[in-house]
Design a protein around this motif. Structure first.
Motif, PDB file in Angstrom:
ATOM      1  N   PHE A 144       0.894  -1.237  -0.024  1.00  0.00           N
ATOM      2  CA  PHE A 144      -0.081   0.093   0.152  1.00  0.00           C
ATOM      3  C   PHE A 144       0.759   1.093   0.131  1.00  0.00           C
ATOM      4  O   PHE A 144       0.232   2.275   0.007  1.00  0.00           O
ATOM      5  CB  PHE A 144      -0.893   0.163   1.193  1.00  0.00           C
ATOM      6  CG  PHE A 144      -1.923  -1.166   1.317  1.00  0.00           C
ATOM      7  CD1 PHE A 144      -3.044  -1.090   0.231  1.00  0.00           C
ATOM      8  CD2 PHE A 144      -1.856  -2.184   1.944  1.00  0.00           C
ATOM      9  CE1 PHE A 144      -3.881  -2.098   0.495  1.00  0.00           C
ATOM     10  CE2 PHE A 144      -2.985  -3.157   2.102  1.00  0.00           C
ATOM     11  CZ  PHE A 144      -3.772  -3.430   1.191  1.00  0.00           C
ATOM     12  N   HIS A 145       2.036   1.035   0.203  1.00  0.00           N
ATOM     13  CA  HIS A 145       3.074   2.381   0.209  1.00  0.00           C
ATOM     14  C   HIS A 145       3.758   2.564  -1.144  1.00  0.00           C
ATOM     15  O   HIS A 145       3.707   3.759  -1.509  1.00  0.00           O
ATOM     16  CB  HIS A 145       4.234   2.033   1.176  1.00  0.00           C
ATOM     17  CG  HIS A 145       3.592   1.992   2.455  1.00  0.00           C
ATOM     18  ND1 HIS A 145       4.504   1.224   3.377  1.00  0.00           N
ATOM     19  CD2 HIS A 145       2.662   1.858   3.084  1.00  0.00           C
ATOM     20  CE1 HIS A 145       3.708   1.011   4.494  1.00  0.00           C
ATOM     21  NE2 HIS A 145       2.635   1.396   4.514  1.00  0.00           N
ATOM     22  N   ILE A 146       4.323   1.521  -1.815  1.00  0.00           N
ATOM     23  CA  ILE A 146       5.209   1.730  -3.013  1.00  0.00           C
ATOM     24  C   ILE A 146       4.382   1.536  -4.140  1.00  0.00           C
ATOM     25  O   ILE A 146       3.718   0.660  -4.282  1.00  0.00           O
ATOM     26  CB  ILE A 146       6.549   0.725  -2.865  1.00  0.00           C
ATOM     27  CG1 ILE A 146       7.497   1.171  -3.870  1.00  0.00           C
ATOM     28  CG2 ILE A 146       6.134  -0.572  -3.112  1.00  0.00           C
ATOM     29  CD1 ILE A 146       8.740   0.501  -3.728  1.00  0.00           C
ATOM     30  N   PRO A 147       4.701   2.466  -5.211  1.00  0.00           N
ATOM     31  CA  PRO A 147       4.020   1.938  -6.637  1.00  0.00           C
ATOM     32  C   PRO A 147       4.275   0.638  -7.201  1.00  0.00           C
ATOM     33  O   PRO A 147       5.464   0.245  -7.069  1.00  0.00           O
ATOM     34  CB  PRO A 147       4.552   3.121  -7.427  1.00  0.00           C
ATOM     35  CG  PRO A 147       4.908   4.397  -6.492  1.00  0.00           C
ATOM     36  CD  PRO A 147       5.310   3.663  -5.240  1.00  0.00           C
ATOM     37  N   LEU A 148       3.112   0.256  -7.591  1.00  0.00           N
ATOM     38  CA  LEU A 148       3.443  -1.334  -8.152  1.00  0.00           C
ATOM     39  C   LEU A 148       2.979  -1.458  -9.462  1.00  0.00           C
ATOM     40  O   LEU A 148       1.849  -1.049  -9.759  1.00  0.00           O
ATOM     41  CB  LEU A 148       2.728  -2.055  -7.045  1.00  0.00           C
ATOM     42  CG  LEU A 148       2.636  -3.471  -7.579  1.00  0.00           C
ATOM     43  CD1 LEU A 148       3.955  -4.287  -7.294  1.00  0.00           C
ATOM     44  CD2 LEU A 148       1.550  -4.294  -6.547  1.00  0.00           C
ATOM     45  N   VAL A 149       3.975  -1.965 -10.381  1.00  0.00           N
ATOM     46  CA  VAL A 149       3.615  -2.448 -11.734  1.00  0.00           C
ATOM     47  C   VAL A 149       3.373  -3.733 -11.852  1.00  0.00           C
ATOM     48  O   VAL A 149       4.485  -4.355 -11.549  1.00  0.00           O
ATOM     49  CB  VAL A 149       4.390  -1.552 -12.801  1.00  0.00           C
ATOM     50  CG1 VAL A 149       4.008  -2.175 -14.112  1.00  0.00           C
ATOM     51  CG2 VAL A 149       4.702  -0.176 -12.552  1.00  0.00           C
ATOM     52  N   HIS A 150       2.256  -4.390 -12.293  1.00  0.00           N
ATOM     53  CA  HIS A 150       2.325  -5.940 -12.340  1.00  0.00           C
ATOM     54  C   HIS A 150       1.953  -6.390 -13.670  1.00  0.00           C
ATOM     55  O   HIS A 150       1.316  -5.563 -14.573  1.00  0.00           O
ATOM     56  CB  HIS A 150       1.247  -6.455 -10.929  1.00  0.00           C
ATOM     57  CG  HIS A 150      -0.025  -6.665 -11.577  1.00  0.00           C
ATOM     58  ND1 HIS A 150      -0.753  -5.325 -11.689  1.00  0.00           N
ATOM     59  CD2 HIS A 150      -0.873  -7.522 -11.535  1.00  0.00           C
ATOM     60  CE1 HIS A 150      -2.075  -5.764 -12.051  1.00  0.00           C
ATOM     61  NE2 HIS A 150      -2.166  -7.069 -11.835  1.00  0.00           N
ATOM     62  N   ARG A 151       2.270  -7.711 -13.954  1.00  0.00           N
ATOM     63  CA  ARG A 151       1.918  -8.152 -15.386  1.00  0.00           C
ATOM     64  C   ARG A 151       2.721  -7.402 -16.333  1.00  0.00           C
ATOM     65  O   ARG A 151       1.980  -7.670 -17.474  1.00  0.00           O
ATOM     66  CB  ARG A 151       0.442  -8.574 -15.374  1.00  0.00           C
ATOM     67  CG  ARG A 151      -0.167  -9.238 -14.447  1.00  0.00           C
ATOM     68  CD  ARG A 151      -1.534  -9.582 -14.604  1.00  0.00           C
ATOM     69  NE  ARG A 151      -2.287 -10.194 -13.845  1.00  0.00           N
ATOM     70  CZ  ARG A 151      -3.633 -10.489 -13.826  1.00  0.00           C
ATOM     71  NH1 ARG A 151      -4.418  -9.981 -14.484  1.00  0.00           N
ATOM     72  NH2 ARG A 151      -4.174 -11.249 -12.884  1.00  0.00           N
ATOM     73  N   ALA A 152       3.996  -6.944 -16.001  1.00  0.00           N
ATOM     74  CA  ALA A 152       4.605  -5.999 -17.086  1.00  0.00           C
ATOM     75  C   ALA A 152       5.280  -7.198 -18.148  1.00  0.00           C
ATOM     76  O   ALA A 152       5.533  -8.181 -17.865  1.00  0.00           O
ATOM     77  CB  ALA A 152       5.639  -5.342 -16.617  1.00  0.00           C
ATOM     78  N   ASP A 153       5.454  -6.673 -19.280  1.00  0.00           N
ATOM     79  CA  ASP A 153       6.089  -7.489 -20.184  1.00  0.00           C
ATOM     80  C   ASP A 153       7.735  -6.910 -20.111  1.00  0.00           C
ATOM     81  O   ASP A 153       7.813  -5.959 -20.125  1.00  0.00           O
ATOM     82  CB  ASP A 153       5.647  -6.855 -21.761  1.00  0.00           C
ATOM     83  CG  ASP A 153       6.658  -7.517 -22.842  1.00  0.00           C
ATOM     84  OD1 ASP A 153       6.313  -8.654 -23.339  1.00  0.00           O
ATOM     85  OD2 ASP A 153       7.531  -6.846 -23.288  1.00  0.00           O
ATOM     86  N   LEU A 154       8.384  -7.860 -19.953  1.00  0.00           N
ATOM     87  CA  LEU A 154       9.884  -7.836 -19.683  1.00  0.00           C
ATOM     88  C   LEU A 154      10.384  -6.797 -20.644  1.00  0.00           C
ATOM     89  O   LEU A 154      10.877  -5.611 -20.401  1.00  0.00           O
ATOM     90  CB  LEU A 154      10.598  -8.808 -19.445  1.00  0.00           C
ATOM     91  CG  LEU A 154      12.166  -8.634 -19.171  1.00  0.00           C
ATOM     92  CD1 LEU A 154      12.262  -8.046 -17.792  1.00  0.00           C
ATOM     93  CD2 LEU A 154      12.964 -10.056 -19.367  1.00  0.00           C
ATOM     94  N   VAL A 155      10.482  -7.097 -21.882  1.00  0.00           N
ATOM     95  CA  VAL A 155      11.241  -6.267 -22.830  1.00  0.00           C
ATOM     96  C   VAL A 155      10.742  -4.806 -23.049  1.00  0.00           C
ATOM     97  O   VAL A 155      11.616  -4.024 -22.992  1.00  0.00           O
ATOM     98  CB  VAL A 155      11.118  -6.972 -24.272  1.00  0.00           C
ATOM     99  CG1 VAL A 155      11.807  -6.239 -25.376  1.00  0.00           C
ATOM    100  CG2 VAL A 155      11.755  -8.519 -24.122  1.00  0.00           C
ATOM    101  N   HIS A 156       9.181  -4.957 -23.111  1.00  0.00           N
ATOM    102  CA  HIS A 156       8.825  -3.497 -22.997  1.00  0.00           C
ATOM    103  C   HIS A 156       9.118  -2.631 -21.993  1.00  0.00           C
ATOM    104  O   HIS A 156       9.360  -1.266 -22.111  1.00  0.00           O
ATOM    105  CB  HIS A 156       7.413  -3.345 -23.335  1.00  0.00           C
ATOM    106  CG  HIS A 156       6.798  -4.098 -24.750  1.00  0.00           C
ATOM    107  ND1 HIS A 156       5.942  -4.686 -25.174  1.00  0.00           N
ATOM    108  CD2 HIS A 156       7.674  -3.950 -25.788  1.00  0.00           C
ATOM    109  CE1 HIS A 156       5.831  -5.032 -26.212  1.00  0.00           C
ATOM    110  NE2 HIS A 156       6.767  -4.723 -26.927  1.00  0.00           N
ATOM    111  N   ALA A 157       8.923  -3.244 -20.818  1.00  0.00           N
ATOM    112  CA  ALA A 157       9.263  -2.559 -19.675  1.00  0.00           C
ATOM    113  C   ALA A 157      10.724  -2.001 -19.305  1.00  0.00           C
ATOM    114  O   ALA A 157      10.776  -0.805 -19.217  1.00  0.00           O
ATOM    115  CB  ALA A 157       8.758  -3.253 -18.334  1.00  0.00           C
ATOM    116  N   ILE A 158      11.594  -2.999 -19.639  1.00  0.00           N
ATOM    117  CA  ILE A 158      13.038  -2.257 -19.632  1.00  0.00           C
ATOM    118  C   ILE A 158      13.220  -1.367 -20.727  1.00  0.00           C
ATOM    119  O   ILE A 158      14.172  -0.479 -20.248  1.00  0.00           O
ATOM    120  CB  ILE A 158      13.944  -3.539 -19.947  1.00  0.00           C
ATOM    121  CG1 ILE A 158      13.851  -4.717 -18.831  1.00  0.00           C
ATOM    122  CG2 ILE A 158      15.518  -3.249 -20.107  1.00  0.00           C
ATOM    123  CD1 ILE A 158      14.140  -4.156 -17.469  1.00  0.00           C
ATOM    124  N   ALA A 159      12.792  -1.477 -21.952  1.00  0.00           N
ATOM    125  CA  ALA A 159      12.931  -0.475 -22.713  1.00  0.00           C
ATOM    126  C   ALA A 159      12.461   0.777 -22.482  1.00  0.00           C
ATOM    127  O   ALA A 159      13.078   1.961 -22.593  1.00  0.00           O
ATOM    128  CB  ALA A 159      12.420  -0.785 -24.288  1.00  0.00           C
TER     129      ALA A 159
END
Length: 244
Positions: A144-159
């Motif tokens: 409930f404190h830290i921003p959370l991004v879930h179900r991300a696509d690895l390649v797109h997220a890293i890019a």
């Protein structure tokens, strides 16, 4: 999960939800004993206009995931954020979890990232679901404190992270010594840690999207570090450097 809801179990998790993200709390179910033990939670929920429902021990036990529930659960809406929104706020320190399957590890790392002042935790689609009750419990409220991004696509997220100006370090055995990065001042710059599977680490394909592979040095005879321990070292090395 289709309803985009998850459970936060126990007084600590419920307290963190009510204190930090009350807009996400849909309902609270509690036993009479829990109501009497935690009047402050009742007051806090009522001040936010959140419905409280008294249930029997049997009903609460059926709802909860733990063997010995603590008498109170909150039904909460999903709280995942969009990575673009996180990056637009000027994130300088992110951890990305890829193919991490143990819910306790994901929750533990989420808690450590929160404590270290990281800007977000990104969890790929190949990892355990961040709303798994064991993840929520292991985070001890940090979900409930830290921003959370879930179900991300690895390649797109890293890019996207790299395009925002962060250097991506893949943490894995055989990489460059973490201490050398500290000594040259690289950890004071915006960065993201890419951490992999507990047993197998990161695949060559996953490592290839990072800017550099980094290893936590082992000075004794241990074969390796646990994933949460390695994550804690990396996160705090960057936290110390960025606040020096």
């Amino acid at each position: 999960m289709e309803a985009q809801l998850f459970l936060a179990e126990g007084p600590q998790a419920v307290r963190e939800a009510l204190t930090h993200r009350p807009e996400l709390v849909v309902d609270i179910f509690l036993t009479t004993a829990a109501r009497d033990r935690h009047p402050e939670l009742v007051t806090l929920a009522q001040s936010e206009g959140i419905e409280l429902s008294l249930v029997s021990d049997a009903v609460l036990h059926h709802m909860a995931d733990t063997v010995t529930p603590q008498g109170i659960v909150a039904v909460c809406q999903f709280l995942s954020q969009d990575l673009a929104t996180v990056l637009a706020r000027g994130a300088r320190h992110i951890v990305v979890l890829h193919e991490v399957k143990d819910p306790g590890n994901v929750g533990n790392i989420m808690r450590t990232a929160d404590a270290a002042g990281a800007d977000a935790v990104v969890v790929t689609a190949e990892s355990v679901d961040v709303y798994n009750p064991k993840v929520v419990r292991a985070s001890t409220g940090s979900i409930f404190h830290i921003p959370l991004v879930h179900r991300a696509d690895l390649v797109h997220a890293i890019a996207d992270i790299q395009a925002a100006g962060l250097v991506v370090y893949a943490a894995d055995a055989g990489g460059r010594d973490l201490v050398s990065l500290r000594d040259e001042g690289s950890l004071a710059k915006p960065l993201a840690w890419l951490l992999g599977n507990e047993a197998h680490g990161l695949s060559a394909e996953a490592e290839s999207v990072a800017d550099q592979v980094v290893a936590v040095p082992l000075y004794g005879q241990a074969e390796s570090l646990s994933l949460p321990t390695a994550a804690a070292i990396c996160l705090y090395e960057a936290a110390f450097a960025q606040r020096a």
